[in-house]
Design a protein around this motif. Structure first.
Motif, PDB file in Angstrom:
ATOM      1  N   ALA A 193      -5.207   1.025  -4.505  1.00  0.00           N
ATOM      2  CA  ALA A 193      -4.074   1.869  -4.133  1.00  0.00           C
ATOM      3  C   ALA A 193      -2.775   1.124  -4.392  1.00  0.00           C
ATOM      4  CB  ALA A 193      -4.167   2.267  -2.660  1.00  0.00           C
ATOM      5  N   LEU A 194      -1.891   1.732  -5.206  1.00  0.00           N
ATOM      6  CA  LEU A 194      -0.598   1.149  -5.549  1.00  0.00           C
ATOM      7  C   LEU A 194       0.495   2.186  -5.342  1.00  0.00           C
ATOM      8  CD1 LEU A 194      -1.498  -0.602  -8.946  1.00  0.00           C
ATOM      9  CD2 LEU A 194      -1.435  -1.648  -6.680  1.00  0.00           C
ATOM     10  N   TYR A 195       1.667   1.731  -4.956  1.00  0.00           N
ATOM     11  CA  TYR A 195       2.771   2.654  -4.720  1.00  0.00           C
ATOM     12  C   TYR A 195       3.312   3.219  -6.027  1.00  0.00           C
ATOM     13  CZ  TYR A 195       2.927   1.700   0.246  1.00  0.00           C
ATOM     14  OH  TYR A 195       2.602   1.623   1.573  1.00  0.00           O
ATOM     15  N   ARG A 196       3.519   4.516  -6.034  1.00  0.00           N
ATOM     16  CA  ARG A 196       4.004   5.240  -7.205  1.00  0.00           C
ATOM     17  C   ARG A 196       5.502   4.997  -7.425  1.00  0.00           C
ATOM     18  NH1 ARG A 196       1.832   9.888  -9.343  1.00  0.00           N
ATOM     19  NH2 ARG A 196       0.509  10.086  -7.488  1.00  0.00           N
ATOM     20  N   VAL A 231      -0.057   5.918  -4.659  1.00  0.00           N
ATOM     21  CA  VAL A 231       0.331   6.213  -3.281  1.00  0.00           C
ATOM     22  C   VAL A 231       1.765   6.715  -3.245  1.00  0.00           C
ATOM     23  CG1 VAL A 231       0.734   5.235  -0.994  1.00  0.00           C
ATOM     24  CG2 VAL A 231      -1.222   4.462  -2.359  1.00  0.00           C
ATOM     25  N   THR A 232       1.957   7.897  -2.683  1.00  0.00           N
ATOM     26  CA  THR A 232       3.302   8.377  -2.362  1.00  0.00           C
ATOM     27  C   THR A 232       3.553   8.037  -0.906  1.00  0.00           C
ATOM     28  OG1 THR A 232       3.161  10.198  -3.947  1.00  0.00           O
ATOM     29  CG2 THR A 232       4.811  10.387  -2.197  1.00  0.00           C
ATOM     30  N   PRO A 233       4.548   7.221  -0.600  1.00  0.00           N
ATOM     31  CA  PRO A 233       4.738   6.755   0.776  1.00  0.00           C
ATOM     32  C   PRO A 233       4.865   7.901   1.768  1.00  0.00           C
ATOM     33  CG  PRO A 233       6.165   5.568  -0.724  1.00  0.00           C
ATOM     34  CD  PRO A 233       5.575   6.689  -1.509  1.00  0.00           C
ATOM     35  N   ASP A 234       4.184   7.752   2.899  1.00  0.00           N
ATOM     36  CA  ASP A 234       4.308   8.698   4.006  1.00  0.00           C
ATOM     37  C   ASP A 234       5.430   8.196   4.911  1.00  0.00           C
ATOM     38  OD1 ASP A 234       3.745  10.731   5.910  1.00  0.00           O
ATOM     39  OD2 ASP A 234       1.634  10.688   5.344  1.00  0.00           O
ATOM     40  N   GLU A 235       5.483   8.676   6.135  1.00  0.00           N
ATOM     41  CA  GLU A 235       6.572   8.292   7.024  1.00  0.00           C
ATOM     42  C   GLU A 235       6.497   6.823   7.424  1.00  0.00           C
ATOM     43  OE1 GLU A 235       6.889  10.873  10.349  1.00  0.00           O
ATOM     44  OE2 GLU A 235       7.220  12.675   9.146  1.00  0.00           O
ATOM     45  N   ARG A 250      -3.897   4.813   6.699  1.00  0.00           N
ATOM     46  CA  ARG A 250      -4.835   5.866   7.111  1.00  0.00           C
ATOM     47  C   ARG A 250      -5.208   6.749   5.917  1.00  0.00           C
ATOM     48  NH1 ARG A 250      -1.647   8.658  10.275  1.00  0.00           N
ATOM     49  NH2 ARG A 250      -1.143  10.135   8.628  1.00  0.00           N
ATOM     50  N   ASN A 251      -4.213   7.113   5.118  1.00  0.00           N
ATOM     51  CA  ASN A 251      -4.457   8.041   4.015  1.00  0.00           C
ATOM     52  C   ASN A 251      -5.238   7.423   2.864  1.00  0.00           C
ATOM     53  OD1 ASN A 251      -3.018  10.041   5.345  1.00  0.00           O
ATOM     54  ND2 ASN A 251      -1.084   9.569   4.328  1.00  0.00           N
ATOM     55  N   PHE A 252      -5.122   6.101   2.691  1.00  0.00           N
ATOM     56  CA  PHE A 252      -5.703   5.505   1.478  1.00  0.00           C
ATOM     57  C   PHE A 252      -6.745   4.420   1.733  1.00  0.00           C
ATOM     58  CE2 PHE A 252      -1.860   7.546   0.083  1.00  0.00           C
ATOM     59  CZ  PHE A 252      -2.252   8.123  -1.125  1.00  0.00           C
ATOM     60  N   ILE A 253      -6.980   4.065   3.005  1.00  0.00           N
ATOM     61  CA  ILE A 253      -7.979   3.046   3.277  1.00  0.00           C
ATOM     62  C   ILE A 253      -9.140   3.564   4.128  1.00  0.00           C
ATOM     63  CG2 ILE A 253      -8.403   0.861   4.516  1.00  0.00           C
ATOM     64  CD1 ILE A 253      -7.225   0.493   1.764  1.00  0.00           C
ATOM     65  N   TRP A 254      -8.868   4.403   5.143  1.00  0.00           N
ATOM     66  CA  TRP A 254     -10.001   4.767   5.997  1.00  0.00           C
ATOM     67  C   TRP A 254     -10.225   6.263   6.206  1.00  0.00           C
ATOM     68  CZ3 TRP A 254      -9.002   7.194  10.693  1.00  0.00           C
ATOM     69  CH2 TRP A 254      -7.716   7.066  11.222  1.00  0.00           C
ATOM     70  N   ARG A 255      -9.229   7.089   6.192  1.00  0.00           N
ATOM     71  CA  ARG A 255      -9.487   8.509   6.457  1.00  0.00           C
ATOM     72  C   ARG A 255      -9.407   9.367   5.207  1.00  0.00           C
ATOM     73  NH1 ARG A 255      -5.874  12.128  10.479  1.00  0.00           N
ATOM     74  NH2 ARG A 255      -4.771  12.602   8.541  1.00  0.00           N
ATOM     75  N   ARG A 307       0.360  -4.635  -1.599  1.00  0.00           N
ATOM     76  CA  ARG A 307       1.718  -4.616  -1.040  1.00  0.00           C
ATOM     77  C   ARG A 307       1.709  -4.184   0.430  1.00  0.00           C
ATOM     78  NH1 ARG A 307       5.906  -6.576  -3.155  1.00  0.00           N
ATOM     79  NH2 ARG A 307       4.544  -6.994  -4.923  1.00  0.00           N
ATOM     80  N   VAL A 308       0.813  -4.803   1.178  1.00  0.00           N
ATOM     81  CA  VAL A 308       0.704  -4.580   2.621  1.00  0.00           C
ATOM     82  C   VAL A 308       1.211  -5.830   3.337  1.00  0.00           C
ATOM     83  CG1 VAL A 308      -0.892  -4.189   4.534  1.00  0.00           C
ATOM     84  CG2 VAL A 308      -1.263  -3.042   2.345  1.00  0.00           C
ATOM     85  N   PRO A 309       2.042  -5.701   4.355  1.00  0.00           N
ATOM     86  CA  PRO A 309       2.544  -6.897   5.049  1.00  0.00           C
ATOM     87  C   PRO A 309       1.411  -7.763   5.582  1.00  0.00           C
ATOM     88  CG  PRO A 309       3.758  -4.954   5.745  1.00  0.00           C
ATOM     89  CD  PRO A 309       2.609  -4.459   4.912  1.00  0.00           C
TER      90      PRO A 309
END
Length: 301
Positions: A45-48, A85-89, A96-101, A116-118
């Protein structure tokens, strides 16, 4: 009458159960390590549209995170498949959207790993109002880059930036609702606020500086470095100033996997450490005109 009431009660119960079932969030099936290896593909998963980290050029994925993902996959003997990945809020939503649910637009599909996760203990163990871990289904690991804030300015209109105090007298462009925006609007008793110009992205703020709309800009060092490299303009300079009374000025970025997939995390860490040792990761950053700084985990005293 009793039969009719029972029938109505039964129908209401069925409707309630169906509604409740529809409201239960779907949890995607996470691929186990052996399944990932057998598939021959690593889903990352990479940010668009987030240059210089991950973006598209003429239909081809580019960026330091894209190249890192490709080398990690190569090290595992796999091909890489990018899930944009389109960033959520919040970042919690992205995990949640791209790793587990999974995301409602593509139910049942999650990435094997997200970049790119802290890499931050406080964030990893963040709790909700009930004291529950917000990201208990996620393992954050593999720090690969240290990031910090950076200012740039046009030397034709601003001699130097020895302190953010100069922005009281010179217009400065920043991304709207960003850390630089909040910081510059509040520091020095808010005296810079009147000189702030807001733009949709750091790229737009930088372009405004090139066009003469503002004299300086501020953003993440990686973005500013890349934009400076792209501009190749000797009139544009990097500032060396500090940022007094600012919260976190330096942070490390890593990766995330589902908490059940630690074996994948260990395997990826092994490939990453090799890239850090042989300098290949630093070379990727240099190819985009970016300075590379080792995360704290790998820095020696």
């Amino acid at each position: 009458m009793i039969t009719m009431r029972r029938l109505l009660a039964s129908l209401c119960l069925l409707m309630y159960c169906a509604l409740a079932q529809a409201q239960v969030p779907h949890v995607a099936k996470v691929r186990e390590f052996d399944d990932i290896i057998a598939s021959g593909v690593l889903k990352v998963a990479l940010y668009r549209d987030f240059p210089p980290y991950s973006f598209m050029v003429d239909g081809e994925a580019r960026g330091v995170d894209v190249e890192l993902a490709q080398q990690l996959a190569d090290g595992l003997g796999l091909k890489v498949e990018v899930l944009w990945v389109t960033p959520d809020e919040t970042l919690d939503d992205d995990l949640r959207n791209f790793i587990w649910r999974g995301h409602y637009l593509r139910p049942g599909i999650v990435a094997d790993v997200m970049l790119r996760v802290p890499y931050d203990r406080e964030f990893s163990y963040k709790q909700n109002e009930l004291g529950e871990l917000i990201n208990e289904l996620v393992v954050m690991f593999g720090p690969y880059q240290r990031e910090r804030w950076q200012s740039a300015y046009d030397h034709r209109r601003l001699e130097e930036v020895s302190s953010v105090a100069v922005f009281q007298y010179h217009p400065v462009g920043v991304e709207v609702e960003s850390v630089p925006s909040f910081y510059l609007a509040s520091v020095l008793n808010g005296n810079i606020r009147k000189m702030l110009h807001h733009y949709p992205t750091t790229r737009d703020a930088f372009a405004a500086m090139q066009a003469g709309e503002v004299d300086a800009t501020m953003g993440m060092r990686g973005e500013i470095d890349w934009l400076m490299s792209q501009a190749n303009d000797r009139n544009l300079h990097l500032a060396d100033n500090a940022y007094p009374n600012m919260g976190r000025q330096v942070w490390d970025l890593g990766m995330a996997v589902h908490e059940s997939n630690r074996q994948l995390a260990y395997a990826i860490e092994g490939v990453l450490e090799g890239m850090l040792t042989d300098g290949s990761l630093e070379r990727i950053y240099a190819s985009y005109g970016m300075r590379y700084e080792l995360p704290g985990l790998y820095q020696t005293e």
